[in-house]
Design an enzyme around this catalytic site. Structure first.
Site, PDB file in Angstrom:
ATOM      1  N   ASP A  48      13.368  11.711  31.810  1.00  0.00           N
ATOM      2  CA  ASP A  48      12.662  10.485  31.434  1.00  0.00           C
ATOM      3  C   ASP A  48      13.564   9.259  31.570  1.00  0.00           C
ATOM      4  O   ASP A  48      14.524   9.116  30.812  1.00  0.00           O
ATOM      5  CB  ASP A  48      12.154  10.617  29.994  1.00  0.00           C
ATOM      6  CG  ASP A  48      11.328   9.418  29.553  1.00  0.00           C
ATOM      7  OD1 ASP A  48      11.028   8.548  30.389  1.00  0.00           O
ATOM      8  OD2 ASP A  48      10.987   9.358  28.357  1.00  0.00           O
ATOM      9  N   GLY A  49      13.199   8.395  32.533  1.00  0.00           N
ATOM     10  CA  GLY A  49      13.872   7.106  32.651  1.00  0.00           C
ATOM     11  C   GLY A  49      14.476   6.883  34.021  1.00  0.00           C
ATOM     12  O   GLY A  49      15.259   7.704  34.517  1.00  0.00           O
ATOM     13  N   GLY A  50      14.057   5.794  34.650  1.00  0.00           N
ATOM     14  CA  GLY A  50      14.664   5.403  35.923  1.00  0.00           C
ATOM     15  C   GLY A  50      14.324   6.316  37.089  1.00  0.00           C
ATOM     16  O   GLY A  50      15.053   6.355  38.093  1.00  0.00           O
ATOM     17  N   ASP A  94       4.666   6.595  25.353  1.00  0.00           N
ATOM     18  CA  ASP A  94       5.877   6.268  24.598  1.00  0.00           C
ATOM     19  C   ASP A  94       5.532   5.587  23.282  1.00  0.00           C
ATOM     20  O   ASP A  94       5.072   4.444  23.260  1.00  0.00           O
ATOM     21  CB  ASP A  94       6.761   5.335  25.438  1.00  0.00           C
ATOM     22  CG  ASP A  94       7.441   6.066  26.577  1.00  0.00           C
ATOM     23  OD1 ASP A  94       8.058   7.113  26.327  1.00  0.00           O
ATOM     24  OD2 ASP A  94       7.353   5.586  27.728  1.00  0.00           O
ATOM     25  N   GLY A 118       7.676   5.351  35.045  1.00  0.00           N
ATOM     26  CA  GLY A 118       6.905   4.207  34.576  1.00  0.00           C
ATOM     27  C   GLY A 118       6.886   3.100  35.599  1.00  0.00           C
ATOM     28  O   GLY A 118       5.925   2.915  36.362  1.00  0.00           O
ATOM     29  N   HIS A 154       2.392  10.195  30.219  1.00  0.00           N
ATOM     30  CA  HIS A 154       3.491  10.069  29.252  1.00  0.00           C
ATOM     31  C   HIS A 154       3.248   8.840  28.386  1.00  0.00           C
ATOM     32  O   HIS A 154       3.094   7.726  28.896  1.00  0.00           O
ATOM     33  CB  HIS A 154       4.803   9.948  30.027  1.00  0.00           C
ATOM     34  CG  HIS A 154       6.026   9.951  29.176  1.00  0.00           C
ATOM     35  ND1 HIS A 154       6.613  11.105  28.697  1.00  0.00           N
ATOM     36  CD2 HIS A 154       6.795   8.930  28.725  1.00  0.00           C
ATOM     37  CE1 HIS A 154       7.690  10.806  27.997  1.00  0.00           C
ATOM     38  NE2 HIS A 154       7.823   9.480  27.984  1.00  0.00           N
ATOM     39  N   MET A 186       6.910   4.025  19.894  1.00  0.00           N
ATOM     40  CA  MET A 186       8.165   3.463  19.359  1.00  0.00           C
ATOM     41  C   MET A 186       7.884   2.746  18.043  1.00  0.00           C
ATOM     42  O   MET A 186       6.872   2.055  17.917  1.00  0.00           O
ATOM     43  CB  MET A 186       8.749   2.435  20.339  1.00  0.00           C
ATOM     44  CG  MET A 186       9.016   2.964  21.729  1.00  0.00           C
ATOM     45  SD  MET A 186       9.662   1.656  22.778  1.00  0.00           S
ATOM     46  CE  MET A 186       9.661   2.483  24.365  1.00  0.00           C
ATOM     47  N   MET A 218      16.807  12.477  28.373  1.00  0.00           N
ATOM     48  CA  MET A 218      16.683  11.038  28.647  1.00  0.00           C
ATOM     49  C   MET A 218      17.712  10.640  29.701  1.00  0.00           C
ATOM     50  O   MET A 218      18.902  10.937  29.570  1.00  0.00           O
ATOM     51  CB  MET A 218      16.933  10.209  27.372  1.00  0.00           C
ATOM     52  CG  MET A 218      15.887  10.323  26.277  1.00  0.00           C
ATOM     53  SD  MET A 218      14.212   9.920  26.793  1.00  0.00           S
ATOM     54  CE  MET A 218      14.370   8.194  27.284  1.00  0.00           C
ATOM     55  N   HIS A 276       5.757  10.947  23.565  1.00  0.00           N
ATOM     56  CA  HIS A 276       7.206  10.877  23.338  1.00  0.00           C
ATOM     57  C   HIS A 276       7.440  10.014  22.101  1.00  0.00           C
ATOM     58  O   HIS A 276       7.250   8.799  22.156  1.00  0.00           O
ATOM     59  CB  HIS A 276       7.849  10.270  24.604  1.00  0.00           C
ATOM     60  CG  HIS A 276       9.304  10.018  24.487  1.00  0.00           C
ATOM     61  ND1 HIS A 276       9.992   9.242  25.407  1.00  0.00           N
ATOM     62  CD2 HIS A 276      10.239  10.425  23.579  1.00  0.00           C
ATOM     63  CE1 HIS A 276      11.266   9.191  25.061  1.00  0.00           C
ATOM     64  NE2 HIS A 276      11.439   9.886  23.954  1.00  0.00           N
ATOM     65  N   MET A 326       9.522   8.144  19.783  1.00  0.00           N
ATOM     66  CA  MET A 326      10.789   7.476  19.502  1.00  0.00           C
ATOM     67  C   MET A 326      10.651   6.831  18.130  1.00  0.00           C
ATOM     68  O   MET A 326      10.602   5.606  17.981  1.00  0.00           O
ATOM     69  CB  MET A 326      11.081   6.442  20.604  1.00  0.00           C
ATOM     70  CG  MET A 326      11.516   7.097  21.908  1.00  0.00           C
ATOM     71  SD  MET A 326      11.399   5.988  23.319  1.00  0.00           S
ATOM     72  CE  MET A 326       9.694   6.260  23.777  1.00  0.00           C
ATOM     73  N   SER A 362       4.526   6.969  32.956  1.00  0.00           N
ATOM     74  CA  SER A 362       4.679   6.406  31.611  1.00  0.00           C
ATOM     75  C   SER A 362       3.871   5.125  31.518  1.00  0.00           C
ATOM     76  O   SER A 362       4.142   4.153  32.235  1.00  0.00           O
ATOM     77  CB  SER A 362       6.156   6.105  31.339  1.00  0.00           C
ATOM     78  OG  SER A 362       6.248   5.232  30.233  1.00  0.00           O
TER      79      SER A 362
HETATM   80  C1  DX5 Z   1      12.059   4.715  27.609  1.00  0.00           C
HETATM   81  C2  DX5 Z   1      10.826   5.549  27.767  1.00  0.00           C
HETATM   82  C3  DX5 Z   1      10.507   5.914  29.157  1.00  0.00           C
HETATM   83  C4  DX5 Z   1      10.200   4.753  30.051  1.00  0.00           C
HETATM   84  C5  DX5 Z   1      10.285   5.177  31.471  1.00  0.00           C
HETATM   85  O1  DX5 Z   1      12.267   4.492  26.262  1.00  0.00           O
HETATM   86  O2  DX5 Z   1      10.960   6.745  27.036  1.00  0.00           O
HETATM   87  O3  DX5 Z   1       9.430   6.847  29.174  1.00  0.00           O
HETATM   88  O4  DX5 Z   1       8.933   4.222  29.797  1.00  0.00           O
HETATM   89  O5  DX5 Z   1      10.065   4.040  32.243  1.00  0.00           O
HETATM   90  P1  DX5 Z   1      10.851   3.757  33.591  1.00  0.00           P
HETATM   91  O6  DX5 Z   1      10.315   4.729  34.578  1.00  0.00           O
HETATM   92  O7  DX5 Z   1      10.494   2.349  33.863  1.00  0.00           O
HETATM   93  O8  DX5 Z   1      12.307   3.981  33.329  1.00  0.00           O
HETATM   94 ZN    ZN Z   2       9.423   8.289  27.348  1.00  0.00          ZN
END
Ligand code: DX5
Ligand code: ZN
Length: 221
Positions: A176-178, A36, A198, A34, A38, A138, A67, A69, A10
């Site tokens: 996606d995430g963490g 993001d 990310g 990826h 927003m 997520m 993605h 958002m 990401s």
């Molecule tokens: C959160 C995003 C993720 C994020 C992931 O809103 O959708 O894609 O960037 O980043 P890490 O890997 O740092 O959780």
């Molecule tokens: Zn994302």
């Protein structure tokens, strides 16, 4: 139907002043990118939009997994496609009836996927899994990188895997995430195919090494 695991860094965690450099450094080692998007409305944060996607398209051949958002994805699919996106994923929380957005994506020849936030049950997207090339589960609350993986979503990935396999659908599951060296294994075991990472990639001392370590774990089956 399991596909080989794929890694999707990401760019939210990259250095936006040196995006081209950061992507180039890892591009031979990753499967897709990826992106993001927003809008400061669906989520509290603002990140990037079509102009940045267009610049990315001009500097990499990697698949751009966008993605969204954003509250109104339908209005932005065309500019996002024109900018060079390969696929979009939209939140079921933003578009409870995703049919019009899916139809527009099909018209534009954009891959289409759906995203579920941590509190949203898989039942919310179950009627639409068949038309989605990807479903994103997520594992953090959307809006920010660098958050901790929410392990409570693992049963949702398992449930989705069962739905997809029982109907022999080609739909991929993205988590996606963490995602890091500790969480990627459990996410794969639960049934995910695509792993967004990310912070654990772009903020690592050696991002290529970080990707290789993730892949070693993913290939250990
Ligand atoms: C959160 C995003 C993720 C994020 C992931 O809103 O959708 O894609 O960037 O980043 P890490 O890997 O740092 O959780
Ligand atoms: Zn994302």
């Amino acid at each position: 139907m399991r596909t080989p695991p794929r890694i999707a860094p990401s760019i939210l965690a990259a250095d936006f002043a040196h995006l081209g450099r950061d992507i180039e450094a890892i591009s031979d080692h990753v499967d897709l990118l990826h992106v993001d998007v927003m809008d400061g409305h669906f989520v509290p944060n603002i990140s990037l939009g079509p102009p940045v996607i267009a610049s990315l398209r001009g500097s990499t051949d990697l698949y751009l997994d966008c993605h969204l958002m954003i509250s109104d994805p339908l209005s932005y699919l065309e500019p996002i496609k024109q900018a060079g996106a390969d696929g979009v994923t939209v939140h079921i929380e933003a578009v409870p009836n995703p049919n019009p957005v899916a139809a527009e994506a099909r018209l534009l020849a954009l891959d289409f996927g759906l995203v579920v936030n941590p509190p949203t049950p898989i039942s919310a997207i179950e009627p639409y899994v068949e038309m989605a090339s990807m479903v994103v589960v997520m594992s953090v609350h959307p809006g920010y990188g660098g958050q901790s993986f929410i392990a409570d979503v693992l049963p949702k990935i398992e449930h989705l895997r069962e739905i997809i396999d029982s109907q022999a659908l080609p739909t991929d599951i993205e988590v996606d995430g963490g995602i890091d060296l500790r969480t990627v294994g459990p996410a794969r075991e639960a049934g995910a195919d695509v792993f967004v990472a990310g912070t654990s990639v772009f903020r690592a001392d050696d991002p290529v090494e970080a990707v290789k370590k993730l892949r070693t774990i993913l290939n250990r089956e």
